[in-house]
Structure formats: structure tokens, C-alpha cells
Design a protein around this motif. Structure first.
Motif, PDB file in Angstrom:
ATOM      1  N   THR A  10       0.989  -1.239   0.171  1.00 16.04           N
ATOM      2  CA  THR A  10      -0.127   0.046   0.130  1.00 16.04           C
ATOM      3  C   THR A  10       0.859   1.287   0.187  1.00 16.04           C
ATOM      4  O   THR A  10       0.672   2.390  -0.712  1.00 16.04           O
ATOM      5  CB  THR A  10      -0.755  -0.053   1.047  1.00 16.04           C
ATOM      6  N   ILE A  11       1.752   1.377   0.775  1.00 15.06           N
ATOM      7  CA  ILE A  11       2.689   2.440   0.984  1.00 15.06           C
ATOM      8  C   ILE A  11       3.501   2.729  -0.369  1.00 15.06           C
ATOM      9  O   ILE A  11       3.618   3.735  -0.866  1.00 15.06           O
ATOM     10  CB  ILE A  11       3.700   2.187   2.096  1.00 15.06           C
ATOM     11  N   LEU A  14       1.060   3.930  -3.053  1.00 14.81           N
ATOM     12  CA  LEU A  14       0.607   5.346  -2.486  1.00 14.81           C
ATOM     13  C   LEU A  14       1.876   6.338  -2.994  1.00 14.81           C
ATOM     14  O   LEU A  14       1.645   7.314  -3.630  1.00 14.81           O
ATOM     15  CB  LEU A  14       0.131   5.543  -1.215  1.00 14.81           C
ATOM     16  N   GLY A  15       3.018   5.820  -2.741  1.00 14.72           N
ATOM     17  CA  GLY A  15       4.068   6.580  -3.050  1.00 14.72           C
ATOM     18  C   GLY A  15       4.262   6.694  -4.644  1.00 14.72           C
ATOM     19  O   GLY A  15       4.672   7.985  -4.976  1.00 14.72           O
ATOM     20  N   PHE A  17       1.680   7.904  -6.228  1.00 15.46           N
ATOM     21  CA  PHE A  17       0.930   8.978  -6.608  1.00 15.46           C
ATOM     22  C   PHE A  17       1.673  10.365  -6.469  1.00 15.46           C
ATOM     23  O   PHE A  17       1.188  11.215  -6.897  1.00 15.46           O
ATOM     24  CB  PHE A  17      -0.432   8.735  -5.538  1.00 15.46           C
ATOM     25  N   LEU A  18       2.867  10.198  -5.657  1.00 20.19           N
ATOM     26  CA  LEU A  18       3.506  11.412  -5.192  1.00 20.19           C
ATOM     27  C   LEU A  18       3.885  12.353  -6.606  1.00 20.19           C
ATOM     28  O   LEU A  18       4.306  11.498  -7.459  1.00 20.19           O
ATOM     29  CB  LEU A  18       4.600  11.091  -4.580  1.00 20.19           C
ATOM     30  N   LEU A  21       9.085  14.866  -8.612  1.00 20.12           N
ATOM     31  CA  LEU A  21       9.980  15.974  -8.924  1.00 20.12           C
ATOM     32  C   LEU A  21      10.486  15.928 -10.343  1.00 20.12           C
ATOM     33  O   LEU A  21      10.826  14.813 -10.902  1.00 20.12           O
ATOM     34  CB  LEU A  21      11.195  15.851  -7.925  1.00 20.12           C
TER      35      LEU A  21
END
Lengths: 404, 749
Positions: A10-11, A14-15, A17-18, A21
Motif C-alpha cells: 500500500t505504501i 501510494l508512493g 501517486f506522489l 520531482l
């Protein structure tokens, strides 16, 4: 605490989606033509306008401006006026690097002209070689500018190697000198000159280096070097350095009784400044030159140069350095004229490489033999310092200064 | 106006009956009703589904997205910590701090809306990040201070070095040469150059140069340390280097120079080890700063670990939440599926009903009621179009088709009456036609009568001629016979005269002889002309012989024909002055004697030759004199045997027969000659006569110049059967033999 595989997944998800940069990778720039407009071409220059070498930078700039001013009054080249933008680097390589970067990225110049010095050029050229911009007419005879990056650098003047070779040849031929001492600055400039002398000695034969002396840049601590050189009892001393330590060295040498020793220096020393420093001295000092002698026979080139300097109201700056700047400016103008209206990097670079066409600047011929030759002139001649304001061109070392 | 219209509509409504449009509209209305029903049902289903969907979109999806956002923000916050640690400037730190604040704010908002009980976790995370932030800021300021100290010490070191280079150079030179300045006249004596103080001064300078460079090197190494382990040893070394510098400084004899250098060394020492600044402030040295930095780093590591712990916890919570939302979503989806199944069933049933109804309407109304009756109507029409009008049509119902049926029935009855009227008309026309036929027959009869009259006239003329010929024959016989006898008498007379006993003078003898000779000649002429006259009479008789007499005779055909040709030619010559024509005759020897009716044959030949003569003369007369010289009028007569037939060809080089008239020339009364010159019966009669003989008369049409007629007759005489083939009443030929018109009349003189 239990961290299940699902949690990590999950992490991870979700990461994703960040907001990413922006990639900081150096994307190679698709280099668009810059500095060329319908009515204007912009050139850049990074040179010392302050500090110890400011005399060189200021005069180079004035020479270039004189040439540009002259053509702009006639309407420019192909309807374009030539413009020069100069940034001061105080003869500091770090400053040169940032200046060059600024000229490329912010000022968007078409080419960089009239750089001053070896270490500064060493900083500028690697940056420029990543772009199609040219580095034209630097005020240095360093050999790396003639061997590496022939596609970026266009030299006008002869190399230090050629100057030192001329010195050794004249010493051998005119005065039958066989013992030579070398004083050199402990940096790339000095080492480049020393290498030139060594090469000349080796190739000519019958002459040898009997003693070496070195000093730290930006000091006049040359006396230890004098002791070292004196020990070898040289008949002549070749100086690869700047005018202050050179003058100090010659004066002390004179003091130490080396009155009959011939002192020779490469053009970079700045003959006028050296002559000023040596006022009162009676030593035999010769300086090799790579541009025509401005106070000699008034060739069309010199007439035009002086006219241009007069228009610029800078007659006091007439001299070898501003003349070199003027010659560089004239070469650039000639190349632009060859290209004509369709000016871009490729056509401009090609204009210098047309081997069958010599550049005739009012009688002064500059010539790039082939693709690898990036040096327009091989001309080297000698001047003799007769007094603080008295510099005389000579064809032979036999013509020694008449001492009262 | 509107009122009027309304009234009209009402009236129409009143007159409404159970017609097709009504039926079809009714059927359509049924369909529309069904469709409405179906769409209402469909709408109902969609509304139901929409309700479920709403639950999903309004509750489950926002929940899910919030949960995901929460996760995102948590991870973003977690990532902030390492970023903070990695940041090198105050600006970066500020940026990150504001990002943290922003993220934290959002996260707490999300948590509030999610009604999560674990709000303290986010608070912990934010607190922890703030601690980290302040620690990083402290570290940054410490680093800044340290680097400025380092720069200061490096600058001092550079100063020392520059000073030392010149000083060492000068000292070295002085010790070697004794010169200190250029203005110095004489060098210092060796005792002054080389002594204890100057040597230790030089040693001090060289040692200072080495140690002075070492001290800033140690400082810069310290500033680059990653762990605190080496701080202490480096501090010791730095202290030692400074000590050494100060010791070396003690050796320097030049006080001014010593003072300059010692200041620089003191600054360097303070930069490394700390102490009181020039303004009296207590300041930390680079070593102290470095230790402080390491302490801060340790703290930061702890914060970072805490940060990670909180984030993992947050993630677990998020996961739980997502799981809950997922379950709720699954339940909603199940409900959705059920609704869909139910609605599908309802719609299916409605579809079935619609299908049945459509079938009913289609089969009963359209199929049977409308199409069936239309077929009956069309069949009735087809039958009528074939002419059968007797089948009555009776269509049931009270609509447009029934109307059409009734109309057709009426039409049929009208048509029947019309048919009857039509028959009377046809009879009238037939009678008229018959009348016309009668009329033309009468005209033909009239013509035939005229011909008969003409022929009778001609026949009587022939009889008259034959009578006259007969009467002339007797005197002619006398003339002939007596001329013959006279000739014999003359011969006797001349023989007598020759007798020698007759004493006649020579003179009278010769006179008598001459006279006898003349008489003899005259007699010859009388005889020959008498003979000729006889021949003519004979010919006339031959021609004017009556039909009854036309028995078949065996005649030498060639000679017979020749005589006919001559007769015709003589006839022409007598009527046309200067007429001349060349005859080319080709008679076949194979023919010999043939049994024919000489009367008919001679008439045919006469006719044909006479026509040929006319043709060449006509052409000749129209020519210019020069052309006349070139033109040679010519007539070819040819006879030949051809199997069972013999052939007579008569050809001329006249103008010929125009193509368009070729087919008419054998018709009676057809002539190309000017009025009064021909009757138009000649060729027609010839044709009939030859036909009667079982032969044929044809015009050779292939010739380009002139005309050629071919007579074909059977070698064996015409039988009685062939005679029985009398021409029809239309062709009034073969009634009689008669000679032609004037142009064919032989000369009597």
C-alpha cells in the motif's frame, strides 16, 4: 508492530501517486541558434577588466570595439550590426566559467571573442565545447588551445611554442648562444612555455638549458630563482611570466652582474608594462610579438586600426594588445562577410575552415590550412626594449641595445 | 376561423367510422403505449440503479479517495524528513517546512472528514517533523558558522603564506648575496649574513610556512568529518600545529613581521578552538561547532526513526480504512447486481407482451383484414383488365378498401355497358370496309371494261386488216404469177431473137436485145416487189390471226425471230426518219424447230425490239452532235438453249430502266412514254402471253447500261394444263392477240 506485506505494498502504491520531482538529469540541450537577429549579431567576451591583468582585457575589448564600430558605421555585415558584451573575470578562472555560462544561457551570445589568459581559457573552452559556440582569438599562445577542441577554438596569434622556438633559434643563429636559463611561472602558462623551450632546444640542437628557476604566481619572489639560474651561468634567460616578477628578476640579475645576459620574454608579458618597469635598466631585453608592430611601417591595416581607435577616442590605448583585439575583430567581420545572410553556427564555423581562402585583413594574411589548423597566424617577430617608452622591432638579436 | 376549423373537425369526428387509419392509429397507439410502459419501467430501473450508484459515488468513492489522499499525504510527510536532512541551504529548509505545513494541514482536514479516531498520530507526526525542522535549522546555522571560521583561517593561512614566500625569498637571497634592496650599494659582509640569529630566523620562516599550512588543513578535514570519532584526535593535532607555529614564531627576529604573523596565527587558533573574540564575545571554535553538529545529527536520526514509525502506523490505519470502504463497496455492488437482475426480468416480461401484441396486430389486422382484402381487390382488377367483366366483386367491411371494392364494382358495371356499345361500332366499321372494297372492285371492273372495249376495238381493226390483206392477196398473186410468166415469155423472146433465121438487122437486134433486157429487169422488180408485198401481207395475216386459230406450230425459231426483228426494224425506220441501229445477232444452232404459238412469240419479239429501238433512239436524240459520233446505237438479239428451256434475250444500249420503276414495268397501263405514244399494255400483254406458255419474261436488272429482257420458254409446247392456268381476274390479259399500237404497225407500202 507488524508490518504486513500488504501494508508495504500500500505504501509503495501510494508512493507512486506522489508528484514526481522534475528529473534533474542533464538533458542535452537541442541548441537553437542565438544571438543572431535581423539587424544585429551579439558577441560575448570574458576578460580581466579589473585586477592585475586588467590592462590586457581592457585593450583587447577596445580593439574589438574599434573593429566593430568601424564596420557598424558602414551598415554592419549583411545588414546586421555587430555588438559586443563583455563580462569582467579579473583573470580568475572560476569567474570566467560563470561568465561564460552567463553569456551562453542568459545573454545568448552568438560566439565568444578575445578571452585573456591561459588558465581562464582553460576554464572557458570545456564549457563552450558542449555548445556550437566558437571561442575566437584568445589572448594566449597556450598549446592546449591549438591541440584540443579545434572545433570550438579559433586562434589568431602564434603559439608560445612558436615564440619560444623563435627565441631559441635566434639565440643560436644570431648570437651563437648555447647556454640558456629559463624562468617560468609555476602554473600552466609557465609550464607550457617551458615545454616550448625544451622542444625547441631538442629540435635545434647545439643549445641546452643550463638552469631553471620558478616563482609563485602573483608574487615577485624571484630571487631564489635568480640564484638557481645564475648558478648555471646562462648566456641568455627566457622568461615565461608576467611583467612584475620579470622586471624584478631582470633588475636583480643586473644587480648581480649579469649585464651581458640576454633576457627574452614571450608576448604575454606585456611589453609596454615591462618597459615601464625596467626604466633605468640597461639590460638587453627582447620580447617576441605575434601581431604587427603598431609603431612601425604604416601598413593599410595599421592605418585603419589607428583611424578606428581615433573614432573611438582611445588613441592612448594604441598598442600591441588593442591591435590584437582589432585583428580578431576584423577576422570575425571577414568571416561574417563570407557567410553572408544565412548566418548560423555551422556556416560561421565553416567560414574559418575554407582552406583555399586566406583572410586578407588589409594585407595581413590569416590562414587556416586544414580542418585541424585553428591558428590563423604563425607570425612571430622580436622587439627590443630600449627604454620605458621605446620599443623597437628588430629582425635579429645581433642588433643589441646601444648602451651609453 | 379557429372556431370554424374546430367545428369542421367535430363534424369529421362525428363522421368517424371504423376505417383503416383509425385501426392503424389504434395499433400505433397500442405500440406507443407499450413503449411508454417499457421506458417507464426502464426509467424506474435506471432510477433504482442510480440510487445505488449515488451511494457508491457519494459515499464510497469519496471515502476511498480520501483514504488514498491520506495515504499520499502520510507518505509525502514521511518523505519530508529525509529531504529535510538532505537540504543544504536555509531556503531549501524553508521550502520543505512550508510543504510540511501544507501537507499536515491537509492531512488533519482529511482525518477530520474521515472521523478517524487516530488523529493523535498525525499530530505526533507533525510535532516530530517540527522538531526535526528546528534541529536541521540549528545544524545549518552551525555549519554556516563553521564554514565561515574555516574560510577565515584559510584566508589567514594564505596571508601567512604569501608573506612567508617573499620573506623566505628575500632572506635566502640576502644570506647568499648580502643584498637586501636594489638601492644597496655594497653587499653585507658574510659575518652579518651568516650568523645565529639570521639562520634561526630563516629556520623559523621555513617551519612557519609548513605548520601554517597544516593548521587550516586540519580544520578543513574536521569540517568534512562524517562521524564524531575523529574530532578529538584532530583537535589535538590542531593544537600541536598552533603550538609549533608559535614556537617557530619565537625564532623569527623581525619583530614587525612576527607581529603580523602572530595575529594571523591567533585568529586561526581562535577559529579552531574558540575563545574570546576581538570584541570580547565568547565564541565557539570549529571543533566545538562540529561536536554540536554531530549532536544535532544524532537527534535528527532519532526523529527520523520516530517519523517512520508514525508513518507505518498511519499506513496500517489507512489500509484498514480502505478495507472497510472496500467491504461497503462490495455490499453496494451486490445490491446493484440484484436490482439489475430484477429489472431485467421485468423488462423481459414486458418485451414478451409487446411481441405477442405486435404479432396479434400484424397477423390479424394487417395480414388478414387489410392485406387479404387488398389481394381480393387486386385479383378482381386483374380479372377485369383481362376483359372478363362478368365476375361481380363483393368486399366486406366498412373502410377504404371496402370503398375501393364498391367503386370497382361500379366501374365494372359501367365497363360492361361500354363493352356492348363497342360491338356495334366494330360492325359499322366492317361494313364501311366492305363498302370500300366494293367501290374499288367497281372501279377495277370499270377499268377492265375499258380495256375490253379497247381490245375489242383493236380486234376489229385486226379483223379489218386481215380482211384487207386477204383481198390484196389475190391481185398480188396475179401480179406475181403473171410477172413470172412474163419473165419466162421474155426469156423465150430473147431465145427466139437469137435464132439466126430471123433476119434482123444488127441494129434492130441490139435494140430488141436492150429492150428485152430492160423488160426483164422491170419484170424482176415487179416480181420482187410483188413478192415483198406478199410477204408483208402474209405477215399481217399472221399477226391478225384470231385467238382461236392459235394452234401450236413447229417453226424454225431462229428464222422466225429474225423475221420478227426485221419487221420491227422496218416499222421503226418507216416512222422515224434517219433511224439507224446496228443489230448483233447470236442464234444458237441447238434450237432448230420448236413448237410454239408463232402469233404470240412474234408479238412479244416485235414488242421488245420496238421498245429497244425507242430506247436507243431516245438516248441518241438527246445527245450532242459530238457525242452522237461516239455513240453507236446497238441491239443484241440472242437465243440459246438452257436445259428444258430456251431463252431469247433482247438487249439495247439505251438509257435503261430506272431502278424504282423496274418493278412496275410489267403492270398494265404503266408507261414511261409521253401520252399518246404508248398504252402501257405492251409489256403487260407480253408477260401474260409468255406466262401462258409456261415461261417467263424478266428484266435483267444487273446491267448498268441499257436494258435487257429475257424470255424463257419451255422446249416442249405448252400443255393444256398450263393453259388452264389462266390469269386472275385482276390481270385482264390473254384475252386476245392483237398487234401493238401504232409504233409497231408494219409498213404497208
Amino acid at each position: 508492530m507488524k508490518v504486513t506485506a500488504r501494508t508495504s505494498l500500500t505504501i509503495l502504491l501510494l508512493g507512486l501517486f506522489l508528484p514526481c520531482l522534475p528529473a534533474a538529469f542533464g538533458v542535452p540541450k537541442d541548441f537553437a541558434l542565438q544571438g543572431v537577429q535581423e539587424k544585429e549579431v551579439l558577441f560575448g567576451q570574458s576578460a580581466a577588466l579589473s585586477g592585475a591583468a586588467k590592462d590586457l582585457g581592457i585593450n583587447m575589448r577596445l580593439g574589438l570595439l574599434a573593429a566593430f564600430n568601424q564596420i557598424n558605421e558602414k551598415g554592419g555585415v549583411a545588414g546586421r550590426k555587430l555588438k559586443l558584451l563583455t563580462h569582467d573575470d579579473s583573470y580568475e578562472p572560476e569567474q570566467t566559467a560563470s561568465n561564460i555560462r552567463k553569456l551562453i544561457d542568459q545573454d545568448k551570445v552568438f560566439a565568444v571573442l578575445g578571452g585573456v589568459g591561459t588558465p581562464t581559457s582553460k576554464a572557458a573552452v570545456p564549457i563552450l565545447s558542449q555548445t556550437p559556440l566558437l571561442y575566437i582569438g584568445p589572448f594566449t599562445g597556450a598549446s592546449f588551445l591549438r591541440t584540443s577542441h579545434p572545433d570550438t577554438v579559433i586562434n589568431v596569434r602564434a603559439s608560445y611554442a612558436q615564440e619560444t622556438k623563435e627565441m631559441v633559434l635566434r639565440l643560436k643563429k644570431d648570437l651563437k648562444v648555447s647556454r640558456i636559463g629559463v624562468l617560468y611561472q609555476n602554473d600552466s602558462y609557465g609550464l607550457d612555455g617551458l615545454a616550448g623551450v625544451r622542444k625547441a632546444v631538442k629540435s635545434l640542437g647545439g643549445v641546452r638549458i643550463v638552469s631553471l628557476g620558478t616563482y609563485v604566481r602573483n608574487t615577485t619572489a624571484v630571487k631564489t630563482a635568480l640564484l638557481d639560474i645564475k648558478q648555471g651561468r646562462p648566456q641568455a634567460v627566457i622568461i615565461i611570466g608576467s611583467y612584475a616578477p620579470a622586471a624584478s628578476f631582470i633588475r636583480w640579475a643586473e644587480k648581480m652582474g649579469m649585464n651581458d645576459v640576454i633576457f627574452l620574454s614571450v608576448s604575454f608579458v606585456g611589453v609596454s608594462a615591462l618597459a615601464q618597469e625596467l626604466r633605468g635598466s640597461k639590460t638587453h631585453v627582447f620580447v617576441t610579438q605575434v601581431v604587427p608592430f603598431p609603431w612601425g611601417h604604416q601598413t593599410p591595416l595599421l592605418k585603419n586600426y589607428k583611424k578606428a581607435m581615433k573614432t573611438l577616442k582611445k588613441t592612448s590605448h594604441v598598442g600591441l594588445i588593442s591591435l590584437e583585439g582589432y585583428v580578431v575583430g576584423r577576422l570575425v567581420i571577414k568571416a561574417l562577410e563570407r557567410v553572408g545572410e544565412k548566418l548560423d553556427y555551422k556556416s560561421f564555423a565553416k567560414a574559418f575552415k575554407r582552406s583555399q581562402n586566406k583572410f586578407n585583413l588589409d594585407g595581413l594574411e590569416l590562414f587556416f590550412d586544414d580542418a585541424k589548423d585553428n591558428q590563423g597566424s604563425d607570425r612571430v617577430f622580436l622587439t627590443r626594449i630600449d627604454g620605458p617608452k621605446k620599443i623597437v622591432p628588430v629582425s635579429s638579436l645581433k642588433a643589441l641595445r646601444k648602451r651609453k | 376561423m379557429i372556431d370554424k376549423k374546430k367545428i369542421k373537425t367535430l363534424k369529421n369526428l362525428k363522421n368517424l367510422r371504423w376505417n383503416i387509419s383509425t385501426k392503424i392509429y389504434l395499433a400505433l397507439a397500442c405500440f406507443v403505449l407499450l413503449i411508454l410502459l417499457a421506458s417507464m419501467l426502464g426509467r424506474n430501473s435506471i432510477l433504482d440503479m442510480n440510487e445505488v450508484q449515488k451511494t457508491i459515488t457519494k459515499e464510497r468513492i469519496p471515502e476511498l479517495s480520501l483514504a488514498i489522499k491520506m495515504g499520499q499525504k502520510s507518505v509525502a510527510l514521511m518523505n519530508m524528513a529525509p529531504k529535510l536532512l538532505a537540504s543544504g541551504s536555509e531556503k531549501e529548509v524553508n521550502d520543505i517546512a512550508s510543504a510540511i505545513e501544507e501537507n499536515a494541514k491537509r492531512l488533519s482536514e482529511i482525518q477530520k472528514s474521515l472521523k478517524s479516531s487516530k488523529q493523535n498520530l498525525v499530530g505526533d507526526l507533525i510535532n516530530n517533523l517540527e522538531l526535526l525542522n528546528s534541529s536541521v535549522r540549528t545544524t545549518l546555522s552551525l555549519k554556516k558558522e563553521a564554514s565561515s571560521l574555516l574560510a577565515q583561517s584559510l584566508q589567514e593561512s594564505q596571508k601567512i603564506n604569501e608573506a612567508l614566500i617573499s620573506e623566505i625569498d628575500d632572506q635566502n637571497f640576502f644570506m647568499h648575496t648580502g643584498f637586501q634592496t636594489l638601492t644597496q650599494r655594497t653587499p653585507a659582509p658574510i659575518s652579518r649574513r651568516i650568523r645565529q640569529s639570521s639562520l634561526s630566523h630563516y629556520r623559523g620562516l621555513v617551519s612557519l610556512k609548513a605548520q601554517g599550512q597544516q593548521a587550516p588543513n586540519i580544520l578543513s578535514k574536521t569540517s568534512q568529518l562524517q562521524t564524531s570519532d575523529l574530532i578529538q584526535p584532530l583537535r589535538e593535532r590542531f593544537r600541536a600545529a598552533i603550538d609549533n607555529c608559535q614556537k617557530s614564531l619565537g625564532l623569527i627576529t623581525d619583530r614587525a613581521f612576527e607581529k603580523k604573523i602572530s595575529t594571523s596565527i591567533r585568529i586561526m587558533e581562535r577559529a579552531g578552538l574558540g575563545g574570546l573574540s576581538t570584541s570580547g564575545e565568547k565564541m565557539r571554535g570549529l571543533f566545538g561547532l562540529q561536536e554540536e553538529i554531530f549532536t544535532q545529527r544524532q537527534l535528527q536520526r532519532e526523529y527520523l526513526a520516530e517519523n517512520e514509525r508514525i508513518v507505518v502506523q498511519l499506513s496500517i490505519e489507512t489500509e484498514k480504512m480502505i478495507k472497510g470502504i472496500e467491504d461497503a463497496g462490495l455490499a453496494t455492488t451486490e445490491m446493484f447486481t440484484q436490482t439489475v437482475a430484477q429489472k431485467t426480468k421485468q423488462l423481459g416480461a414486458l418485451n414478451l407482451i409487446s411481441l405477442l401484441l405486435a404479432f396479434g396486430i400484424g397477423f390479424l389486422l394487417v395480414g388478414r383484414h387489410i392485406i387479404g382484402r387488398l389481394k381480393a381487390l387486386s385479383n378482381a382488377m386483374l380479372t377485369m383488365s383481362k376483359g372478363n367483366l362478368k365476375v361481380p366483386l363483393n368486399l366486406k367491411g366498412d373502410d377504404e378498401i371496402a370503398d375501393m371494392g364498391k367503386a370497382l364494382e361500379v366501374f365494372r358495371q359501367y365497363a360492361l355497358e361500354a363493352q356492348k356499345l363497342d360491338l356495334v361500332e366494330i360492325q359499322k366499321l366492317a361494313i364501311e370496309e366492305k363498302n370500300n372494297q366494293l367501290q374499288s372492285t367497281i372501279e377495277q371492273l370499270k377499268k377492265a371494261q375499258e380495256q375490253i372495249v379497247m381490245r375489242e376495238k383493236l380486234a376489229s381493226l385486226g379483223q379489218l386488216t386481215s380482211g384487207i390483206a386477204h383481198e390484196l392477196k389475190n391481185p398480188l398473186n396475179f401480179i406475181n404469177n403473171f410477172s413470172t410468166i412474163s419473165k419466162e415469155l421474155l426469156e423465150d423472146l430473147s431465145r427466139e431473137l437469137m435464132e439466126p433465121e430471123n433476119n434482123l438487122s444488127d441494129e434492130s437486134r441490139s435494140f430488141i436485145e436492150d429492150t428485152l433486157k430492160d423488160l426483164h429487169q422491170n419484170m424482176d422488180k415487179v416480181h420482187s416487189h410483188g413478192q415483198r408485198a406478199n410477204d408483208i401481207i402474209k405477215g399481217m395475216l399472221q399477226h391478225s390471226r384470231e385467238q382461236r386459230e392459235d394452234a401450236l406450230e413447229k417453226i424454225a425459231l431462229n428464222r422466225f425471230i429474225d423475221s420478227c426483228v426485221n419487221l420491227a426494224y422496218q416499222g421503226k425506220r418507216s416512222t422515224i426518219s434517219g433511224f439507224n441501229v446496228e443489230f448483233k445477232k447470236e442464234y444458237s444452232d441447238e434450237l432448230g424447230e420448236i413448237e410454239v404459238n408463232p402469233q404470240d412469240i412474234s408479238q412479244v419479239i416485235l414488242n421488245l425490239v420496238s421498245n429497244a429501238c425507242d430506247a436507243v433512239e431516245e438516248k441518241n436524240s438527246k445527245l450532242s452532235p459530238s457525242e452522237k459520233e461516239e455513240f453507236a446505237p446497238c441491239i443484241w438479239i440472242q437465243t440459246k438453249k438452257d436445259g428444258e428451256y430456251f431463252e431469247i434475250r433482247v438487249r439495247d444500249n439505251g438509257n435503261g430502266v430506272p431502278k424504282d420503276k423496274a418493278k412496275d414495268i410489267f403492270d398494265p397501263f404503266f408507261t414511261t412514254k409521253p401520252t399518246g405514244q404508248g398504252t402501257g399494255l405492251g409489256l403487260s400483254l407480253c408477260h401474260d402471253m409468255i406466262f401462258k406458255h409456261g415461261g417467263s419474261l424478266k428484266l435483267e436488272t444487273s446491267r448498268t447500261e441499257g436494258a435487257e429482257f429475257i424470255v424463257r420458254l419451255p422446249l416442249v409446247g405448252v400443255t393444256s394444263s398450263s393453259k388452264a392456268q389462266t390469269p386472275s381476274a385482276d390481270s385482264p390479259t390473254g384475252l386476245n392477240t392483237e398487234s401493238e399500237t401504232t409504233d409497231n404497225t408494219p409498213p404497208l407500202s
